[in-house]
Design a protein around this motif. Sequence first.
Motif, PDB file in Angstrom:
ATOM      1  N   GLU A  74      38.688  41.266  44.980  1.00 56.38           N
ATOM      2  CA  GLU A  74      39.995  41.564  44.372  1.00 56.38           C
ATOM      3  C   GLU A  74      41.107  41.567  45.423  1.00 56.38           C
ATOM      4  N   LYS A  77      42.025  38.068  46.174  1.00 52.97           N
ATOM      5  CA  LYS A  77      42.861  37.484  45.108  1.00 52.97           C
ATOM      6  C   LYS A  77      44.326  37.892  45.276  1.00 52.97           C
ATOM      7  N   GLN A  98      48.502  39.311  38.058  1.00 54.30           N
ATOM      8  CA  GLN A  98      47.108  38.867  38.168  1.00 54.30           C
ATOM      9  C   GLN A  98      46.157  40.035  38.354  1.00 54.30           C
ATOM     10  N   ARG A 102      43.391  40.729  35.569  1.00 54.70           N
ATOM     11  CA  ARG A 102      41.974  40.682  35.943  1.00 54.70           C
ATOM     12  C   ARG A 102      41.286  42.006  35.617  1.00 54.70           C
ATOM     13  N   ASN A 105      40.885  42.384  31.825  1.00 51.90           N
ATOM     14  CA  ASN A 105      39.902  41.456  31.266  1.00 51.90           C
ATOM     15  C   ASN A 105      38.466  41.887  31.524  1.00 51.90           C
ATOM     16  N   ARG A 106      38.267  42.660  32.581  1.00 50.62           N
ATOM     17  CA  ARG A 106      36.923  43.171  32.868  1.00 50.62           C
ATOM     18  C   ARG A 106      37.040  44.683  33.041  1.00 50.62           C
TER      19      ARG A 106
END
Lengths: 210, 210
Positions: A74, A77, A98, A102, A105-106
């Motif tokens: 992470e 990213k 982002q 991210r 989404n998880r």
Amino acid sequence: MAYRETEKMRLRKAETRQRILDCALQLVMEGGFRNAQVSQVARRAEIATGTIYRHFTAKEELFAEVFRTATRREVTKVGESLAEAGSVIERLEQALRQFAARALNRPMMAWALIAEPVDPKVEAERLTYRKAYAELFEQAIREGMNEGCLPPQDAVCSSTCLVGALAESLVGPLSPVQGSTDETSHTSNTETLVNGIVRFCLQGLTGTGR
Amino acid sequence: MAYRETEKMRLRKAETRQRILDCALQLVMEGGFRNAQVSQVARRAEIATGTIYRHFTAKEELFAEVFRTATRREVTKVGESLAEAGSVIERLEQALRQFAARALNRPMMAWALIAEPVDPKVEAERLTYRKAYAELFEQAIREGMNEGCLPPQDAVCSSTCLVGALAESLVGPLSPVQGSTDETSHTSNTETLVNGIVRFCLQGLTGTGR
């Protein structure tokens, strides 16, 4: 001959170690650190529980490494987003969006990494990585001040404020306890939330309404 | 006679329980939760270690209660600041300044409450109390929007951003590991830090530079 045998054993040992880490990470992704008991990791990896302790001196050591592996990804990213083309403000916005997207989404994985109550050894890793995030943002803020698109400010303070705002505002929605389970409203909620976080953080940095 | 005896015992039991809590709190204030081992609490309270387990079923239960007691006090202070006279913005600023100043004046205690890696049971209390802080700020933000001194925004999101920014930016300076030990620069650093936090948070809420 003796040498070859040893080499083979070394490789097999490394493979087993990696399989333990992969299985532990999977379990954390599915249900957080509380779901990842050593016995379950062993079952998933199809090895005896005792074998795990031949690769990790203690349970905490295994989970601290799982934490590091997942968080490093992470952090990378965020670093990539901040290194892309565009103005500092655009890149900051992109990195924030982002990271939040991210995480949302998880949600279980993000909850485990950001907020799940964990063993102090894993918690200590968490503090280290929050510092890593802050340092990335700090660098971008300094760049913005140099370029004149951000007003003069204490870059260290602003970057930690930003990381704190980002993490804390995701804690509620990500929590398996507090989070909404209403699937239909998920998308719009997510968008509103991400917009709210981005707005607060960029306003905090720029002092300009959006 | 039998009844009186029982009453006396009940009182003495309550006194011992309180002494255990007071001594544990003292130890946490001096060196964080890591400094507060059950055996040390017992020594400080001048009782046998076993006696502690007659009052608290487990170590985690004792320290969760210590955490609650200390944090409840801080939540109350924030609530009081936000309930004082003045505009919403002034009250928000006052609450932020007081929280940060109280934390920086008792750095070990604040570090223990905000960021020290602790047992998951204590960490769970931490999440609950951060929600309590956020709810206080959320109410003030709603008030500000109603009065028109704050632009329309997602009050839940903004309040958690604010709590996160506040906590995270204090973590570094408060950490016994990361914190500066340079006493001479303490006052000016503290002032700069508190100003930085207040600025980021109020800009985040208002979208107006200061």
